[in-house]
Design a protein around this motif. Structure first.
Motif, PDB file in Angstrom:
ATOM      1  N   GLU A 142      -9.837   9.780  -9.043  1.00 35.09           N
ATOM      2  CA  GLU A 142      -8.543  10.016  -8.411  1.00 35.09           C
ATOM      3  C   GLU A 142      -8.152   8.861  -7.474  1.00 35.09           C
ATOM      4  OE1 GLU A 142      -6.571  13.298  -5.405  1.00 35.09           O
ATOM      5  OE2 GLU A 142      -8.360  13.837  -6.534  1.00 35.09           O
ATOM      6  N   VAL A 143      -9.117   8.361  -6.700  1.00 36.26           N
ATOM      7  CA  VAL A 143      -8.847   7.235  -5.805  1.00 36.26           C
ATOM      8  C   VAL A 143      -8.526   5.994  -6.625  1.00 36.26           C
ATOM      9  CG1 VAL A 143      -9.852   5.692  -4.068  1.00 36.26           C
ATOM     10  CG2 VAL A 143     -10.206   8.158  -3.902  1.00 36.26           C
ATOM     11  N   ALA A 144      -9.258   5.774  -7.717  1.00 41.31           N
ATOM     12  CA  ALA A 144      -8.989   4.618  -8.580  1.00 41.31           C
ATOM     13  C   ALA A 144      -7.575   4.685  -9.152  1.00 41.31           C
ATOM     14  CB  ALA A 144     -10.022   4.552  -9.701  1.00 41.31           C
ATOM     15  N   GLU A 145      -7.139   5.861  -9.554  1.00 41.06           N
ATOM     16  CA  GLU A 145      -5.781   6.013 -10.074  1.00 41.06           C
ATOM     17  C   GLU A 145      -4.740   5.735  -8.989  1.00 41.06           C
ATOM     18  OE1 GLU A 145      -5.655   9.937 -11.768  1.00 41.06           O
ATOM     19  OE2 GLU A 145      -6.972   9.373 -13.434  1.00 41.06           O
ATOM     20  N   THR A 146      -5.027   6.164  -7.778  1.00 49.02           N
ATOM     21  CA  THR A 146      -4.121   5.902  -6.660  1.00 49.02           C
ATOM     22  C   THR A 146      -4.007   4.408  -6.405  1.00 49.02           C
ATOM     23  OG1 THR A 146      -4.637   8.039  -5.645  1.00 49.02           O
ATOM     24  CG2 THR A 146      -3.715   6.337  -4.204  1.00 49.02           C
ATOM     25  N   ILE A 147      -5.137   3.719  -6.419  1.00 49.40           N
ATOM     26  CA  ILE A 147      -5.138   2.269  -6.203  1.00 49.40           C
ATOM     27  C   ILE A 147      -4.350   1.564  -7.300  1.00 49.40           C
ATOM     28  CG2 ILE A 147      -6.603   0.205  -6.158  1.00 49.40           C
ATOM     29  CD1 ILE A 147      -8.750   2.023  -4.813  1.00 49.40           C
ATOM     30  N   ARG A 148      -4.553   1.972  -8.543  1.00 44.34           N
ATOM     31  CA  ARG A 148      -3.792   1.372  -9.649  1.00 44.34           C
ATOM     32  C   ARG A 148      -2.294   1.573  -9.458  1.00 44.34           C
ATOM     33  NH1 ARG A 148      -8.250   2.669 -12.688  1.00 44.34           N
ATOM     34  NH2 ARG A 148      -7.596   4.759 -13.198  1.00 44.34           N
ATOM     35  N   SER A 149      -1.919   2.749  -9.027  1.00 41.02           N
ATOM     36  CA  SER A 149      -0.480   3.008  -8.855  1.00 41.02           C
ATOM     37  C   SER A 149       0.101   2.156  -7.725  1.00 41.02           C
ATOM     38  CB  SER A 149      -0.226   4.495  -8.606  1.00 41.02           C
ATOM     39  OG  SER A 149      -0.657   4.881  -7.329  1.00 41.02           O
ATOM     40  N   ILE A 150      -0.687   1.894  -6.697  1.00 42.17           N
ATOM     41  CA  ILE A 150      -0.214   1.046  -5.603  1.00 42.17           C
ATOM     42  C   ILE A 150       0.027  -0.369  -6.105  1.00 42.17           C
ATOM     43  CG2 ILE A 150      -0.884  -0.043  -3.414  1.00 42.17           C
ATOM     44  CD1 ILE A 150      -2.344   2.693  -2.794  1.00 42.17           C
ATOM     45  N   PHE A 151      -0.919  -0.910  -6.856  1.00 40.20           N
ATOM     46  CA  PHE A 151      -0.775  -2.281  -7.348  1.00 40.20           C
ATOM     47  C   PHE A 151       0.190  -2.390  -8.522  1.00 40.20           C
ATOM     48  CE2 PHE A 151      -4.493  -2.891  -4.718  1.00 40.20           C
ATOM     49  CZ  PHE A 151      -4.203  -4.109  -4.134  1.00 40.20           C
ATOM     50  N   SER A 152       0.625  -1.252  -9.045  1.00 39.98           N
ATOM     51  CA  SER A 152       1.645  -1.260 -10.101  1.00 39.98           C
ATOM     52  C   SER A 152       3.045  -1.085  -9.530  1.00 39.98           C
ATOM     53  CB  SER A 152       1.368  -0.138 -11.105  1.00 39.98           C
ATOM     54  OG  SER A 152       0.144  -0.362 -11.757  1.00 39.98           O
ATOM     55  N   ASP A 208       7.524  -3.491  -5.911  1.00 39.54           N
ATOM     56  CA  ASP A 208       7.680  -4.483  -4.841  1.00 39.54           C
ATOM     57  C   ASP A 208       6.846  -4.066  -3.631  1.00 39.54           C
ATOM     58  OD1 ASP A 208       9.154  -2.479  -3.527  1.00 39.54           O
ATOM     59  OD2 ASP A 208      11.081  -3.408  -3.968  1.00 39.54           O
ATOM     60  N   LEU A 209       6.886  -4.884  -2.602  1.00 37.47           N
ATOM     61  CA  LEU A 209       6.089  -4.642  -1.399  1.00 37.47           C
ATOM     62  C   LEU A 209       6.460  -3.324  -0.726  1.00 37.47           C
ATOM     63  CD1 LEU A 209       4.012  -5.597   0.683  1.00 37.47           C
ATOM     64  CD2 LEU A 209       5.836  -6.887   1.794  1.00 37.47           C
ATOM     65  N   ASN A 210       7.729  -3.031  -0.630  1.00 32.65           N
ATOM     66  CA  ASN A 210       8.157  -1.778   0.015  1.00 32.65           C
ATOM     67  C   ASN A 210       7.623  -0.558  -0.717  1.00 32.65           C
ATOM     68  OD1 ASN A 210       9.549  -3.053   2.081  1.00 32.65           O
ATOM     69  ND2 ASN A 210      11.449  -3.120   0.913  1.00 32.65           N
ATOM     70  N   ALA A 211       7.702  -0.573  -2.028  1.00 37.10           N
ATOM     71  CA  ALA A 211       7.192   0.548  -2.815  1.00 37.10           C
ATOM     72  C   ALA A 211       5.681   0.685  -2.645  1.00 37.10           C
ATOM     73  CB  ALA A 211       7.552   0.366  -4.287  1.00 37.10           C
ATOM     74  N   ALA A 212       4.969  -0.430  -2.612  1.00 36.66           N
ATOM     75  CA  ALA A 212       3.523  -0.394  -2.421  1.00 36.66           C
ATOM     76  C   ALA A 212       3.175   0.165  -1.042  1.00 36.66           C
ATOM     77  CB  ALA A 212       2.928  -1.785  -2.594  1.00 36.66           C
ATOM     78  N   GLN A 213       3.912  -0.246  -0.022  1.00 28.24           N
ATOM     79  CA  GLN A 213       3.675   0.264   1.332  1.00 28.24           C
ATOM     80  C   GLN A 213       3.927   1.764   1.415  1.00 28.24           C
ATOM     81  OE1 GLN A 213       6.256  -2.504   3.388  1.00 28.24           O
ATOM     82  NE2 GLN A 213       4.506  -3.687   4.128  1.00 28.24           N
ATOM     83  N   GLU A 214       4.948   2.240   0.733  1.00 26.54           N
ATOM     84  CA  GLU A 214       5.226   3.673   0.705  1.00 26.54           C
ATOM     85  C   GLU A 214       4.080   4.429   0.049  1.00 26.54           C
ATOM     86  OE1 GLU A 214       8.998   4.410  -1.169  1.00 26.54           O
ATOM     87  OE2 GLU A 214      10.071   3.148   0.254  1.00 26.54           O
ATOM     88  N   GLN A 215       3.565   3.885  -1.045  1.00 23.45           N
ATOM     89  CA  GLN A 215       2.460   4.549  -1.737  1.00 23.45           C
ATOM     90  C   GLN A 215       1.183   4.531  -0.899  1.00 23.45           C
ATOM     91  OE1 GLN A 215       1.839   3.653  -5.839  1.00 23.45           O
ATOM     92  NE2 GLN A 215       4.008   3.782  -6.315  1.00 23.45           N
ATOM     93  N   ILE A 216       0.957   3.461  -0.156  1.00 18.56           N
ATOM     94  CA  ILE A 216      -0.207   3.411   0.731  1.00 18.56           C
ATOM     95  C   ILE A 216      -0.073   4.468   1.823  1.00 18.56           C
ATOM     96  CG2 ILE A 216      -1.357   2.039   2.513  1.00 18.56           C
ATOM     97  CD1 ILE A 216      -1.058  -0.373   0.698  1.00 18.56           C
ATOM     98  N   ALA A 217       1.119   4.616   2.376  1.00 17.83           N
ATOM     99  CA  ALA A 217       1.331   5.636   3.412  1.00 17.83           C
ATOM    100  C   ALA A 217       1.013   7.031   2.872  1.00 17.83           C
ATOM    101  CB  ALA A 217       2.764   5.566   3.927  1.00 17.83           C
ATOM    102  N   LYS A 218       1.436   7.307   1.650  1.00 10.84           N
ATOM    103  CA  LYS A 218       1.133   8.603   1.025  1.00 10.84           C
ATOM    104  C   LYS A 218      -0.373   8.756   0.801  1.00 10.84           C
ATOM    105  CE  LYS A 218       5.555   8.948  -1.373  1.00 10.84           C
ATOM    106  NZ  LYS A 218       6.230   8.902  -2.659  1.00 10.84           N
ATOM    107  N   ALA A 219      -1.024   7.673   0.375  1.00 15.79           N
ATOM    108  CA  ALA A 219      -2.459   7.726   0.129  1.00 15.79           C
ATOM    109  C   ALA A 219      -3.237   7.941   1.426  1.00 15.79           C
ATOM    110  CB  ALA A 219      -2.918   6.445  -0.564  1.00 15.79           C
TER     111      ALA A 219
END
Length: 59
Positions: free
Chosen positions: A4-14, A17-28
């Motif tokens: 599950e964590v690996a899937e979360t990491i993949r989604s962050i790097f997918s 843009d930077l803003n979308a990645a930051q939003e996903q990190i905040a959720k994670a």
């Protein structure tokens, strides 16, 4: 949990843009606050610096 964590990491790097990645990190960080907060909070935040580069350099 590892998968599950690996899937979360993949989604962050997918992220697109930077803003979308930051939003996903905040959720994670919220989701994994007790189990993996150090990895998600600091390490991934540093890792998404790749989004600061021109998009053709991401791959």
């Amino acid at each position: 949990m590892k998968k599950e964590v690996a899937e979360t990491i993949r989604s962050i790097f997918s992220a697109i843009d930077l803003n979308a990645a930051q939003e996903q990190i905040a959720k994670a960080i919220e989701k994994y606050s007790s189990q993996a907060s150090k990895m998600v909070g600091r390490d991934l935040t540093e890792g998404i610096n790749v989004f600061s580069l021109a998009s053709h350099l991401w791959i």
